[in-house]
Scaffold this active site. Structure first.
Site, mmCIF file in Angstrom:
data_model
loop_
_atom_site.group_PDB
_atom_site.id
_atom_site.type_symbol
_atom_site.label_atom_id
_atom_site.label_comp_id
_atom_site.label_asym_id
_atom_site.label_seq_id
_atom_site.Cartn_x
_atom_site.Cartn_y
_atom_site.Cartn_z
ATOM 1 C CE1 TYR A 36 -3.882 -2.235 0.386
ATOM 2 C CE2 TYR A 36 -2.554 -3.308 2.078
ATOM 3 C CZ TYR A 36 -3.651 -3.307 1.233
ATOM 4 O OH TYR A 36 -4.506 -4.362 1.232
ATOM 5 C CG ASP A 145 -0.803 -6.998 9.966
ATOM 6 O OD1 ASP A 145 -0.659 -8.165 10.360
ATOM 7 O OD2 ASP A 145 -0.285 -6.563 8.926
#
Length: 330
Positions: A36, A145
């Site tokens: 990303y 995460d």
């Protein structure tokens, strides 16, 4: 013909990616890249401070990417804690909303991350690192995460939790692909659709064990084998639990083992919370209430919003940060 930079900005190509940043940022050097975004280290020539700049990869290519960019921007702005990465600045070279395609996030520079730390760490360093993880998790109050690569550290063993693009409230719908498998709680492997922040405590236990042992605790080749391996390791009775994954070093650290056992519990409801882990005797002598303030309320109403791409683009300019040449308001 090479496109000219916006006034007050400079353009350069770094590993096939064009960066356009304010002239005060010099000596850009790529230090990381992911699905990303790409991160460069740089020097702020005015303050002489070394910082990290993240350029998001095509944040407005779709509604999903634009919403993710907005979530990351909001979370970075909201989080203000020494164990959580924060936002120093955000800028775009665009001068009009119609040409607003890229923006950059400026954050503190951290020396490395836990995935790159080699060799066994001393007991006091592991204790300090785990303590900081738990303090950061308590303040974030979102499932993360969590893995070694998302835990930045500097030379003084100070730790910051990175990357909020995938952070969500615990009751949000999640899938087994959100967290790196080796640090993933069993309930995520089983694709339960609702769970609590204790998924992160499992990850902390895995990372803590890895720092002591120098090896990944649960390393399955696929989700099924990974889950079966966890089950097999959990079959040992309490008095035999020191043998799991051959962590013989824990035999002389009974308090450490007790904390690990309470974090690596298959039953998520019986697993320690961040508060429970911080209250454990393992952290006696290190604990300070000022390190772990209660999390501030966070408006997540946009998380379930479905908006057109142009509206997400407009919301990403709805900021409160002084930027040039256009104003982005968080």
């Amino acid at each position: 013909q090479t496109e000219r930079a916006s006034p007050g900005f400079t353009r350069e190509e770094i590993n096939s990616t064009v960066w356009e940043v304010p002239e005060k940022y010099v000596r850009l050097k790529q230090i990381g890249t992911g699905a990303y975004g790409t991160v460069c280290s740089t020097i702020n020539e005015k303050t002489k401070e070394k910082v990290a700049i993240k350029k998001l990869h095509r944040p407005f290519q779709s509604e999903i990417f634009a919403k993710r960019a907005y979530r990351e921007l909001r979370l970075l702005k909201h989080m203000k804690h020494e164990n959580v990465i924060g936002l120093l600045d955000v800028f775009t070279p665009a001068t009009r909303l119609e040409t607003f395609q890229d923006f950059y996030l400026v954050m503190p520079y951290m020396y490395t991350d836990l995935s790159k730390v080699r060799g066994l760490l001393s007991e006091d360093r592991v204790q300090f690192l785990v303590y900081q993880m738990l303090c950061g998790l308590k303040v974030i109050n979102l499932t993360k995460d969590l893995k070694p690569g998302n835990l930045a550290v500097n030379q003084d063993c100070e730790l910051k939790i990175l990357d909020f693009g995938l952070a969500r409230h615990a009751d949000a719908e999640m899938t087994g692909y959100v967290v790196t498998r080796w640090y993933r709680a069993p309930e995520v492997i089983l694709n339960w659709m609702h769970y609590t922040q204790t998924v992160d405590i499992w990850s902390v236990g895995c990372i803590m064990g890895e720092m002591f042992n120098g090896k990944t605790l649960f390393k399955g080749k696929d989700c099924i084998l990974y889950y079966l391996f966890i089950i097999k390791c959990s079959e040992f009775p309490v008095e035999e639990s020191l043998k799991f994954q051959s962590l013989r070093i824990f035999k002389s650290f009974m308090v450490t083992v007790d904390l690990l056992e309470k974090m690596l519990v298959l039953d998520a409801g019986a697993r320690l919370t961040a508060d429970g882990a911080l209250a454990h005797s393992y952290f006696n002598g290190l604990r300070d209430p000022e390190d772990c303030p209660e999390p501030k309320p966070y408006d997540d109403s946009y998380d379930n919003a479905t908006l057109p791409l142009e509206e997400w683009r407009r919301k990403n300019t709805d900021t409160n940060t002084k930027l040039q040449p256009i104003i982005l308001r968080i």
